[in-house]
Design a protein around this motif. Structure first.
Motif, PDB file in Angstrom:
ATOM      1  N   ASN A  25      -3.861   5.122 -13.437  1.00  0.00           N
ATOM      2  CA  ASN A  25      -4.602   5.045 -12.118  1.00  0.00           C
ATOM      3  C   ASN A  25      -5.404   6.266 -12.179  1.00  0.00           C
ATOM      4  N   THR A  29      -5.854   3.512  -4.875  1.00  0.00           N
ATOM      5  CA  THR A  29      -4.863   3.058  -4.116  1.00  0.00           C
ATOM      6  C   THR A  29      -3.783   2.663  -5.212  1.00  0.00           C
ATOM      7  N   ASP A  30      -2.325   2.441  -4.656  1.00  0.00           N
ATOM      8  CA  ASP A  30      -1.344   2.322  -5.337  1.00  0.00           C
ATOM      9  C   ASP A  30      -1.492   0.540  -5.472  1.00  0.00           C
ATOM     10  N   ILE A  32       0.893  -2.716  -5.357  1.00  0.00           N
ATOM     11  CA  ILE A  32       2.033  -3.128  -4.592  1.00  0.00           C
ATOM     12  C   ILE A  32       2.678  -4.630  -5.392  1.00  0.00           C
ATOM     13  N   GLN A  40      11.465  -5.025   0.538  1.00  0.00           N
ATOM     14  CA  GLN A  40      10.829  -3.694   0.136  1.00  0.00           C
ATOM     15  C   GLN A  40      10.019  -3.922  -1.268  1.00  0.00           C
ATOM     16  N   SER A  43       5.841  -0.208  -5.448  1.00  0.00           N
ATOM     17  CA  SER A  43       4.826   0.515  -5.266  1.00  0.00           C
ATOM     18  C   SER A  43       4.567   1.346  -6.711  1.00  0.00           C
ATOM     19  N   ASN A  45       2.136   4.067  -8.583  1.00  0.00           N
ATOM     20  CA  ASN A  45       0.871   4.989  -8.327  1.00  0.00           C
ATOM     21  C   ASN A  45       1.007   6.041  -9.264  1.00  0.00           C
ATOM     22  N   TYR A  66       6.412  -1.345 -15.109  1.00  0.00           N
ATOM     23  CA  TYR A  66       7.113  -2.278 -14.313  1.00  0.00           C
ATOM     24  C   TYR A  66       7.619  -3.722 -15.006  1.00  0.00           C
ATOM     25  N   ARG A  94      -2.389   0.664   5.092  1.00  0.00           N
ATOM     26  CA  ARG A  94      -1.792  -0.069   3.988  1.00  0.00           C
ATOM     27  C   ARG A  94      -0.707  -0.824   4.448  1.00  0.00           C
ATOM     28  N   ASN A  95       0.321  -0.022   5.412  1.00  0.00           N
ATOM     29  CA  ASN A  95       1.337  -0.834   5.940  1.00  0.00           C
ATOM     30  C   ASN A  95       1.148  -2.186   6.452  1.00  0.00           C
ATOM     31  N   SER A  98       0.303  -4.573   3.450  1.00  0.00           N
ATOM     32  CA  SER A  98       1.733  -4.862   2.810  1.00  0.00           C
ATOM     33  C   SER A  98       2.692  -5.795   3.539  1.00  0.00           C
ATOM     34  N   GLN A 102       3.683  -9.633   2.704  1.00  0.00           N
ATOM     35  CA  GLN A 102       5.047 -10.026   2.786  1.00  0.00           C
ATOM     36  C   GLN A 102       5.615 -10.946   3.510  1.00  0.00           C
TER      37      GLN A 102
END
Length: 142
Positions: A25, A29-30, A32, A40, A43, A45, A66, A94-95, A98, A102
């Motif tokens: 990176n 941004t991260d 997901i 959950q 993430s 980053n 990952y 972001r939330n 995400s 989800q």
């Protein structure tokens, strides 16, 4: 080379034949990762500076790995989508991004992305984008 008053972020993502996702990176941004059956998302980053801010000899980027499983979905996006403001001066955030993904994981990728962009446009309520808007959703199938 970028002009002195300019910089950019970036992210490099690769997935090998065993499903190992590797990312580097540069102030982006991260990433997901959504896995069916988990509430959950993960993430990723890893640390890395923006491009064009520091001299080349001062750049150091960390790598993060990952292990993907079949059915995992990887979401990569630019900050333009989450920092876009509506007429009430509220950011999409972001939330919200995400949470939307989800809640819609049962949909195929194309339908999910179309629904997400529609939700974003409704949220923006006609305000013009202030930055680039990029969203990429990749499903690992094994």
């Amino acid at each position: 080379q970028l002009p002195d008053d300019r910089f950019m972020s970036g992210v490099l993502v690769s997935i090998d034949h065993l499903g190992v996702l590797t990312t580097v990176n540069a102030g982006h941004t991260d990433i997901i990762i959504f896995r069916d059956g988990t509430e959950q998302p993960a993430s990723l980053n890893p640390d890395g500076p923006l491009l064009g801010v520091f001299p080349e000899n001062m750049l150091h980027f960390e790598e993060e790995n990952y292990q993907l499983q079949p059915g995992d979905r990887v979401l990569i996006f630019t900050d333009g989508i989450i920092e876009q403001k509506n007429k009430k001066n509220e950011m999409y955030k972001r939330n919200r991004l995400s949470d939307f993904v989800q809640k819609h994981l049962m949909n195929p990728n194309e339908q999910l992305l179309n629904s997400l962009l529609n939700d974003w446009k409704i949220f923006c309520d006609g305000t013009q984008p202030e930055d680039d808007i990029t969203v990429l959703l990749v499903e690992y199938t094994g």
